[in-house]
Design a protein around this motif. Sequence first.
Motif, mmCIF file in Angstrom:
data_model
loop_
_atom_site.group_PDB
_atom_site.id
_atom_site.type_symbol
_atom_site.label_atom_id
_atom_site.label_comp_id
_atom_site.label_asym_id
_atom_site.label_seq_id
_atom_site.Cartn_x
_atom_site.Cartn_y
_atom_site.Cartn_z
ATOM 1 N N ASP A 99 0.759 -1.325 0.179
ATOM 2 C CA ASP A 99 0.030 0.056 -0.075
ATOM 3 C C ASP A 99 1.049 1.153 -0.072
ATOM 4 O O ASP A 99 1.992 1.446 0.733
ATOM 5 N N VAL A 100 0.360 2.416 -0.694
ATOM 6 C CA VAL A 100 1.232 3.524 -0.846
ATOM 7 C C VAL A 100 1.506 4.180 0.712
ATOM 8 O O VAL A 100 2.467 5.006 0.510
ATOM 9 N N THR A 101 0.529 4.003 1.213
ATOM 10 C CA THR A 101 0.874 4.407 2.967
ATOM 11 C C THR A 101 2.000 3.856 3.555
ATOM 12 O O THR A 101 2.443 4.170 4.821
ATOM 13 N N LEU A 106 7.797 2.701 -1.407
ATOM 14 C CA LEU A 106 8.672 3.767 -1.879
ATOM 15 C C LEU A 106 9.814 2.613 -2.438
ATOM 16 O O LEU A 106 10.689 3.578 -3.397
ATOM 17 N N GLN A 107 9.848 1.373 -2.326
ATOM 18 C CA GLN A 107 10.864 0.757 -3.013
ATOM 19 C C GLN A 107 10.423 0.513 -4.610
ATOM 20 O O GLN A 107 11.120 0.006 -5.420
ATOM 21 N N GLU A 109 9.326 2.087 -8.043
ATOM 22 C CA GLU A 109 8.843 3.405 -8.657
ATOM 23 C C GLU A 109 7.833 2.989 -9.784
ATOM 24 O O GLU A 109 7.343 3.948 -10.612
ATOM 25 N N LEU A 112 2.107 1.873 -11.045
ATOM 26 C CA LEU A 112 0.953 2.731 -10.689
ATOM 27 C C LEU A 112 0.153 2.751 -11.913
ATOM 28 O O LEU A 112 -1.001 3.176 -11.905
ATOM 29 N N VAL B 64 8.653 9.396 -6.591
ATOM 30 C CA VAL B 64 8.660 8.378 -5.713
ATOM 31 C C VAL B 64 10.389 7.701 -5.330
ATOM 32 O O VAL B 64 10.784 7.990 -4.161
ATOM 33 N N LYS B 68 12.375 8.539 -2.059
ATOM 34 C CA LYS B 68 13.111 7.350 -1.306
ATOM 35 C C LYS B 68 14.567 7.707 -0.974
ATOM 36 O O LYS B 68 15.186 7.445 -0.123
#
Lengths: 145, 114
Positions: A99-101, A106-107, A109, A112, B64, B68
């Motif tokens: 989940d984006v939260t 963040l691993q 990219e 989406l 993103v 990071k």
Amino acid sequence: MGDHIELVLPARPEFLAMVRAIVTLIAETGSKLPGPRIDDLRLAVTEAFANAIDAERRKPDDQRHVVVVRCDLDPDLVAVEVHDEAGGFDPDALTPHPDVTKPARLQFERGLGIPLMRELTDELEFRAEGGGTTVRLVLTAHLRG
Amino acid sequence: MDLGLAERTDAGWTVLTVSGEIDIATAPSLRERLHALLAEGKHKLIVDLDDVGFLDSTALGVLVGALKRARIDNGEVRIACAQPRVLKVFEITRLDSAFDLFDSVEGAVRGAQG
């Protein structure tokens, strides 16, 4: 169905801005989709075309690299199909990202595009066709959200 | 179509103002510039998207990636944008919860939302 328009474009990133501009104009001319839905279409088509370019990149250089965009127009509905000839893939086989939260998201990219298309469209279908994949995006004049 | 990338500093923040449309054709130049800034030790970044007419999932991926990298060095990436069209893409993907979003560069510098 009303008008049908078909475009054959090189599968290269520099044609992406042109594709979304043309599809936007087609939808504005041939349907009554309101502005926000035209914006949704513009983004969804960009995502589908970008995926097709990515898929075509995996083919050998000496093969034909094109993407076919088909638009079907009704006053209250626009259906756009984006077709590549790059072997096809199974969207259900994609590994879901965190989940984006979650910090772990963040691993990643990428990944989406398809969730975005699902949110933007009234109907989204991936089907194997003619040695490749066709993505069908249907947007109605009905405002979402 | 090229992406406009202009850089300045404001109260210790590096502000990168982006103009144009960000997709797979133009995102690489944004990625390169962000990575270069972070490599130079500029870990407090504000990305100003107010002049961006279009942004797709590739652009979000680049942002993103920058977030990071910045966080590895205890840095931060703030987004400044008041355009509903652009903000909607963050909302749909729920990345509005991953980034600090501000409606102006001034607000981002101050850390004042809304």
